[in-house]
Design an enzyme around this catalytic site. Structure first.
Site, PDB file in Angstrom:
ATOM      1  N   GLY A  95       0.816  -1.211   0.000  1.00 18.91           N
ATOM      2  CA  GLY A  95       0.000   0.000   0.000  1.00 18.91           C
ATOM      3  C   GLY A  95       0.842   1.249   0.000  1.00 18.91           C
ATOM      4  O   GLY A  95       2.068   1.198   0.123  1.00 18.91           O
ATOM      5  N   PRO A 126       2.501   4.834   1.242  1.00 15.90           N
ATOM      6  CA  PRO A 126       3.100   5.205   2.533  1.00 15.90           C
ATOM      7  C   PRO A 126       2.068   5.843   3.451  1.00 15.90           C
ATOM      8  O   PRO A 126       1.258   6.664   3.025  1.00 15.90           O
ATOM      9  CB  PRO A 126       4.190   6.214   2.138  1.00 15.90           C
ATOM     10  CG  PRO A 126       4.490   5.940   0.700  1.00 15.90           C
ATOM     11  CD  PRO A 126       3.199   5.472   0.098  1.00 15.90           C
ATOM     12  N   GLY A 127       2.102   5.441   4.717  1.00 15.84           N
ATOM     13  CA  GLY A 127       1.252   6.079   5.711  1.00 15.84           C
ATOM     14  C   GLY A 127      -0.166   5.583   5.809  1.00 15.84           C
ATOM     15  O   GLY A 127      -0.999   6.230   6.456  1.00 15.84           O
ATOM     16  N   LYS A 165       0.360   0.157   7.461  1.00 12.84           N
ATOM     17  CA  LYS A 165       0.928  -1.194   7.374  1.00 12.84           C
ATOM     18  C   LYS A 165       1.632  -1.586   8.679  1.00 12.84           C
ATOM     19  O   LYS A 165       1.370  -2.649   9.245  1.00 12.84           O
ATOM     20  CB  LYS A 165       1.905  -1.264   6.192  1.00 12.84           C
ATOM     21  CG  LYS A 165       1.266  -0.984   4.841  1.00 12.84           C
ATOM     22  CD  LYS A 165       2.253  -1.168   3.705  1.00 12.84           C
ATOM     23  CE  LYS A 165       3.304  -0.082   3.655  1.00 12.84           C
ATOM     24  NZ  LYS A 165       2.768   1.249   3.310  1.00 12.84           N
ATOM     25  N   SER A 172      -5.043  15.069 -20.164  1.00 12.05           N
ATOM     26  CA  SER A 172      -6.092  16.009 -19.759  1.00 12.05           C
ATOM     27  C   SER A 172      -6.163  17.242 -20.649  1.00 12.05           C
ATOM     28  O   SER A 172      -7.112  18.027 -20.533  1.00 12.05           O
ATOM     29  CB  SER A 172      -5.882  16.439 -18.305  1.00 12.05           C
ATOM     30  OG  SER A 172      -4.668  17.147 -18.159  1.00 12.05           O
ATOM     31  N   LYS A 175      -6.926  21.675 -10.296  1.00 14.52           N
ATOM     32  CA  LYS A 175      -7.044  22.448 -11.539  1.00 14.52           C
ATOM     33  C   LYS A 175      -8.071  23.574 -11.400  1.00 14.52           C
ATOM     34  O   LYS A 175      -7.862  24.678 -11.923  1.00 14.52           O
ATOM     35  CB  LYS A 175      -7.407  21.499 -12.687  1.00 14.52           C
ATOM     36  CG  LYS A 175      -6.283  20.517 -13.013  1.00 14.52           C
ATOM     37  CD  LYS A 175      -6.692  19.478 -14.037  1.00 14.52           C
ATOM     38  CE  LYS A 175      -5.537  18.524 -14.326  1.00 14.52           C
ATOM     39  NZ  LYS A 175      -5.893  17.462 -15.281  1.00 14.52           N
TER      40      LYS A 175
END
EC number: 3.4.21.-
Length: 649
Positions: A47, A49-50, A53, A550, A593
């Site tokens: 997963g 970071p943070g 886990k 985009s 955006k």
């Protein structure tokens, strides 16, 4: 916002002290890990970071005692008298008790010169006493007996001194203390042992170097130089290995061997060390393996090792924005305040944390689970509330990017963390290096960018929207299209380096030519020979790598404007991808955006309708959702002032 009403977090109940109850948003992963540990299965957690886990593993470690009975054991190292380079390591059940029988008897050492001097003085005093006080008829017998005692005692001293010197001169002399077993590890409860993948010595064990050669009498015997590895300390428990991206291939082979054989010897890791020639017997290491890393780290693992991981769990990085999950996020805020001794937070401050969680998740109906990042923001907001400036805050980051606040010693003057404090941390970007870089770039470069919102309509000029790097900061890009007559028709891209961007611009060029040739657009018809048109597309003043799709809709509209010589209005910015049928497709970073369009002063922003569920803030600018290119055309082309429009600028 929340199911409970409160003014400050002081009014809320304290969080549970159990870590298993403090895990937020990963309840399904916790259940799987608990089931895996109960059934002795190996697990890998993947997963962002943070997302929790390490916390999940720590939480499981707290309740390991609930997984059946555990027999305490200890590990000792003994010398191998047949081969000193092959010490013996044993795992023994029970609690360690040092037995006096294990203490070897010391060799008799030759007396020191001080002892000999005292003996001589004693003999002289005894002789003086005998000569002075004994009768003459007993004198001869007493002197004879005394002389014999001194002679025998002196002979014993000389003999032991000679034998001691000869033993010391032997090359493989062993002091009895060198034969004593050494306690390497004592385990009284089911262990959870953590080790980083890059620390080979900590993970697998080692043999210490002895500068004296590792042989008695000068050197230290091999069994006293053994370093037990985490892989052995985790026997009958859990071995948790993080940072798997840094795991060398040879370490993976050792772990694979340990999983297969449930035992692994320890040998010297450094070929230049005296421990390189030492290897123990295979040491039991029957453990449950839990590894963790980021999503792309799994590709660094060998296939045979990965095959032996039973559960491969991908942790979520977002959760739905529901009342129940907002309450969980509130629980997380209370936990951070309690665990880090922070000031209480107001209701508005908690609502602002939820809003930031939406921004970090990139959607109005989602909340981020990158809770370490949120924790840093909360702790820094506490410091802002206490009057610290930005420079002081930046000094409290550690090497891993985690923020460590200074606790407030004097709480006589009550301070509360408000929405303003939280917003200041988020807006300044001091919680993220990438965001600070992006903000500094925009701040320093914005005044040089030739962007004029709400200007006169122009042919072939349009404003697109982009997100800078991983910082989560939106920016406006000026796109200019010019058509030239040429014998070699084609499309030329300027200031574009990303592969996805190149493909999307190629699609935009093909779609615009198709629509112009078919004359199906709600625009004035014009006969154009596309076989002699050379199209140049420039992303003006874009000096960093441009990638993504985009800008497809913006480029397509600019090409149509240039081909048909119809001006585009300049009061809007647009973002959106296209397919060959002209449908406007969803894009990422829509909130960033929209913020960029507001920051530059545009009146309108056009986005894909599919992204409307992601929009968080709608104030300050008109947001126009669209499904197809046909819906955009009437909104952006200035059909009333075709003749007087500027070509480009």
């Amino acid at each position: 916002m929340f199911s409970i009403k409160f003014k400050t977090t002081e009014e809320l109940p304290e969080p549970s002290p159990r870590l298993i109850d403090q895990v937020i948003g990963q309840e399904e992963a916790v259940k799987i890990v608990l089931s895996a540990v109960k059934n002795k299965r190996n697990v890998i957690l993947l997963g962002d970071p943070g997302v929790g886990k390490s916390m999940i593993v720590k939480a499981v470690g707290e309740i390991l005692s609930d997984f059946g009975e555990f027999t305490p054991y200890y590990v000792i190292a003994k010398p191998n008298l047949k081969n000193m380079e092959r010490p013996i390591v044993e795992v023994i059940d029970g609690e360690y008790k040092e037995d006096s029988k294990d203490m070897p008897k010391l060799d008799f050492k030759a007396p020191s010169s001080t002892t000999l001097l005292l003996i001589m003085i004693g003999a002289i005093l005894l002789s003086e006493y005998l000569l002075k006080y004994l009768p003459q008829n007993y004198l001869l017998a007493a002197v004879t007996i005394t002389a014999l005692i001194v002679l025998i005692f002196g002979f014993v001293i000389i003999l032991t001194s000679i034998m001691g010197a000869s033993r010391a001169s032997m090359p493989n002399n062993l002091n009895p203390m060198d034969l004593k077993p050494v306690l390497l590890y004592e385990c009284k409860k089911r262990p959870l042992v953590r080790a980083s993948a890059y620390n080979v010595t900590r993970l697998l064990g080692d043999i210490k170097h002895c500068p004296l050669g590792g042989r008695p009498p000068l050197g230290t015997p091999p069994h006293k130089r053994i370093i037990l590895g985490a892989i052995h300390e985790a026997h009958r428990g859990i071995l948790y290995v993080d940072e798997i991206k840094t795991m060398p291939l040879e370490v993976q082979d050792y772990i694979l061997t340990a999983l297969q054989d449930k035992q692994l010897p320890i040998s010297g890791r450094n070929p230049n060390s005296s421990g390189a020639t030492v290897e123990t017997n295979p040491i039991p290491c029957d453990f449950i393996l839990i590894m963790s890393g980021n999503m792309d780290d799994v590709y660094n693992l060998r296939a045979p090792l990965l095959d032996r991981i039973d559960y491969k769990i991908v942790l979520k990085n977002k959760m739905d924005n529901t009342l129940e999950n907002r309450d969980k996020l509130l629980q997380f805020i209370v936990q951070e305040i309690k665990n880090n001794n922070l000031n209480p937070m107001t209701y508005d401050g908690c609502c602002e944390v939820v809003r930031i969680a939406q921004y970090l998740a990139g959607s109005k109906d989602k909340l981020t689970l990158r809770l370490r990042l949120l924790a840093n923001i909360i702790k820094m907001a506490n410091d802002v509330a206490m009057g610290k400036d930005v420079e002081e805050l930046l000094g409290n980051f550690d090497d891993k990017g985690e923020y460590h606040p200074e606790t407030q010693k004097d709480k006589s003057n009550k301070v509360y963390i408000t929405a303003e404090h939280v917003r200041k941390v988020f807006d300044t970007g001091i919680y993220s290096m990438e965001k600070q870089v992006a903000l500094n770039y925009i701040k320093n470069f914005k005044r040089y960018k030739h962007i004029v919102p709400n200007d006169e309509p122009k042919v072939g000029v349009i404003y697109g929207l982009a997100v800078l790097g991983a910082g989560g900061i939106g920016d406006v890009t000026k796109i200019i299209v010019q058509i030239l007559e040429s014998k070699n028709p084609g499309t030329h891209l300027l200031n574009i380096s990303g592969d996805i961007a190149k493909h999307s611009i190629t699609l935009a060029s093909a779609l615009s030519k198709k629509l112009v040739a078919e004359k199906k657009l709600p625009l004035p018809k014009k006969d154009i020979d596309l076989n002699n048109k050379e199209i140049y597309i420039q992303f003006s003043q874009s000096y960093s790598k441009i990638d993504g799709d985009s800008a497809t809709a913006a480029v397509c509209l600019a090409i149509i404007s240039a081909l048909l010589d119809i001006p585009l209005k300049q009061d809007f910015a647009i973002t959106g991808s296209l397919d060959l049928s002209g449908n406007v497709l969803a894009i990422g970073g829509v909130n960033e955006k929209i913020e960029a369009a507001k920051r530059y002063g545009f009146k309108r922003v056009i986005i894909p309708e599919a992204n409307m569920i992601d929009v968080i803030e709608t104030e300050g600018i008109e947001i126009i959702p669209v499904k197809t290119l046909d819906e955009i055309v009437p909104l952006v082309f200035d059909l009333d002032n075709r003749g007087g429009a500027e070509r480009f600028n």
